[in-house]
Every structure is written in C-alpha cells, then in structure tokens.
Design an enzyme around this catalytic site. Structure first.
Site, PDB file in Angstrom:
ATOM      1  N   ASP A   1     -25.751  17.268  42.119  1.00 53.38           N
ATOM      2  CA  ASP A   1     -25.624  16.783  41.193  1.00 53.38           C
ATOM      3  C   ASP A   1     -26.041  15.290  40.334  1.00 53.38           C
ATOM      4  O   ASP A   1     -26.506  14.709  41.969  1.00 53.38           O
ATOM      5  CB  ASP A   1     -23.663  16.467  41.361  1.00 53.38           C
ATOM      6  CG  ASP A   1     -23.017  15.796  39.776  1.00 53.38           C
ATOM      7  OD1 ASP A   1     -23.942  15.968  38.817  1.00 53.38           O
ATOM      8  OD2 ASP A   1     -22.456  14.734  39.510  1.00 53.38           O
TER       9      ASP A   1
ATOM     10  N   ASP B   1     -24.419  22.663  45.215  1.00 52.27           N
ATOM     11  CA  ASP B   1     -24.730  21.841  43.866  1.00 52.27           C
ATOM     12  C   ASP B   1     -25.376  20.626  44.073  1.00 52.27           C
ATOM     13  O   ASP B   1     -24.760  19.843  44.956  1.00 52.27           O
ATOM     14  CB  ASP B   1     -23.187  22.035  43.219  1.00 52.27           C
ATOM     15  CG  ASP B   1     -23.349  21.814  42.074  1.00 52.27           C
ATOM     16  OD1 ASP B   1     -24.008  21.168  41.255  1.00 52.27           O
ATOM     17  OD2 ASP B   1     -22.280  21.376  41.101  1.00 52.27           O
TER      18      ASP B   1
ATOM     19  N   HIS C   1     -29.060  23.906  41.046  1.00 55.32           N
ATOM     20  CA  HIS C   1     -27.998  24.603  41.950  1.00 55.32           C
ATOM     21  C   HIS C   1     -29.104  25.815  42.595  1.00 55.32           C
ATOM     22  O   HIS C   1     -29.499  26.650  42.168  1.00 55.32           O
ATOM     23  CB  HIS C   1     -27.198  25.891  40.740  1.00 55.32           C
ATOM     24  CG  HIS C   1     -26.148  25.251  39.711  1.00 55.32           C
ATOM     25  ND1 HIS C   1     -25.341  25.705  39.322  1.00 55.32           N
ATOM     26  CD2 HIS C   1     -25.497  24.207  39.832  1.00 55.32           C
ATOM     27  CE1 HIS C   1     -24.186  24.970  38.511  1.00 55.32           C
ATOM     28  NE2 HIS C   1     -24.868  24.179  39.414  1.00 55.32           N
TER      29      HIS C   1
ATOM     30  N   GLU D   1     -22.337  19.263  46.295  1.00 51.12           N
ATOM     31  CA  GLU D   1     -21.365  20.625  46.741  1.00 51.12           C
ATOM     32  C   GLU D   1     -21.702  21.975  47.069  1.00 51.12           C
ATOM     33  O   GLU D   1     -22.866  21.861  46.422  1.00 51.12           O
ATOM     34  CB  GLU D   1     -20.559  20.351  45.402  1.00 51.12           C
ATOM     35  CG  GLU D   1     -20.375  19.467  44.642  1.00 51.12           C
ATOM     36  CD  GLU D   1     -18.986  19.232  42.942  1.00 51.12           C
ATOM     37  OE1 GLU D   1     -18.393  20.292  43.015  1.00 51.12           O
ATOM     38  OE2 GLU D   1     -20.201  18.618  42.500  1.00 51.12           O
TER      39      GLU D   1
END
Length: 200
Positions: free
Chosen positions: A112, A110, A146, A167
């Site tokens: 961000d 992920d 993603h 992440e």
C-alpha cells in the site's frame, strides 16, 4: 499552483486527491487501463484458468456475475465466483477481481502506498528488488502494488510501515486485478515463500 486533471475524462481532481492521483474515480481509472491495454493479456494463466473471479464496484465491493442477476459476491462462497472470460465480458461494476483460496497456494502481497508520483518509495524498492520473476501490477489507486505468486500464510497479515502498509493474503479475500503490469513484470508466478518469510 496548477490544477491537476483526470488523465481520462480531464475533469479537475479534488484538492485532497490531487497530490498523487491520476484519475478522478475508479471508473475513469479502469476505463483508462482498458483503453491502454495491449492485445496480449498480462495476467498469468495460473490465475486465468481458475474459476475464482468476480467483478467489483468503484468502492471495491465484490460482485457476482455467476447467476442471471448481478449480486454481491463472497470471498468464501465459490458459488458466487466465475470464470475469467465471463467477468471480462461483463460490464458490471468497474473492474475484475480474483478470489484467493487456500486450496491453490496462490498468494498476493499488497504494498500500500508503495509508489509516490509513479516512483517506488525506498522501502518498497527494497522488497521489489528481492523478488524472483513474478507477476506484479499497479493497484487501482495507482499508488500501490499487488505482487502475485505461490506461497502460504496461516492467516492474512498486515504490517504497518509509517503511512504505508504491507498485507499478505492467500485465502478468504479477493484482490482487484487491473491488468496493468509494473515495469514489464512477466506473466508468470514464482514461489514467494522466502519473501513472505522475510516480511513476516
């Protein structure tokens, strides 16, 4: 300064979101994605054939449609997960999500705040440029990515990058799925082991 409007309902965007938002709410964002999707489902079959799907609210609370009533879903309880076709047919919440389970080696990276005004920020471009051909989609916020593939991590990891973060998860977590591929990403999953090792 010109006031920005939601691209779906055309309502004015709140000042605190207007600098990079395209939609006024998660509901409008997902409605716009559904309206603009093609007949060909972009989500890889390696994901759609698994019974690891949930719905989610506009606050990203996972919802189970496995039983007769809608209830909270758990990222660690398979009894609350459903098939892809069932969650796609459901109107609960605002969208769908995939639960990561250690048993299948599926992993999600992920990124961000990787996008600024629709363009990849330099740190994110470096990561994306080094990826094998794998499924990447824009996150519900419209500012994140993603990256889906195969790999493993001992536990979920979060790496701060200024006002952004990276992440990596492969178990005990569900991720929203927008079905909005990034820059024509293929509907297949690659081995991301090398990428994950480089990141961590």
């Amino acid at each position: 300064m010109k006031t920005k409007r939601c691209e779906h309902c055309r309502e004015h965007l709140l000042a605190r979101h207007a600098h990079n938002a395209r939609f006024c709410s998660g509901r409008c964002r997902m409605a716009a994605h559904r309206a603009g999707r093609s007949d060909t489902d972009p989500v890889p079959s390696a994901m759609t054939r698994r019974k690891q799907w949930v719905r989610h609210t506009d606050r990203k609370v996972p919802l189970s449609v496995a039983g007769p009533k809608i209830r909270p879903a758990s990222s660690t309880d398979p009894e609350t997960w459903s098939t892809y076709s069932k969650v796609r047919r459901s109107t609960a919440g605002v969208g769908v999500g995939f639960v990561l389970s250690w048993a299948d080696r599926l992993v999600c990276i992920d990124l961000d705040h990787a996008l600024l005004d629709g363009e990849l920020r330099p740190w994110a471009r470096k990561i994306v440029a080094g990826l094998p051909e794998t499924y990447i989609e824009v996150s519900p916020s419209g500012s994140g990515l993603h990256i889906w593939g195969f790999g493993s991590v001992e536990r979920g990891r979060r790496i701060r990058r200024g006002d952004s973060s990276i992440e990596v998860y492969n178990r005990g977590r569900y991720m929203t799925v927008t079905r909005q591929p990034f820059e024509g990403a293929p509907s297949k999953l690659a081995d991301l082991t090398r990428v994950i090792n480089d990141l961590l």
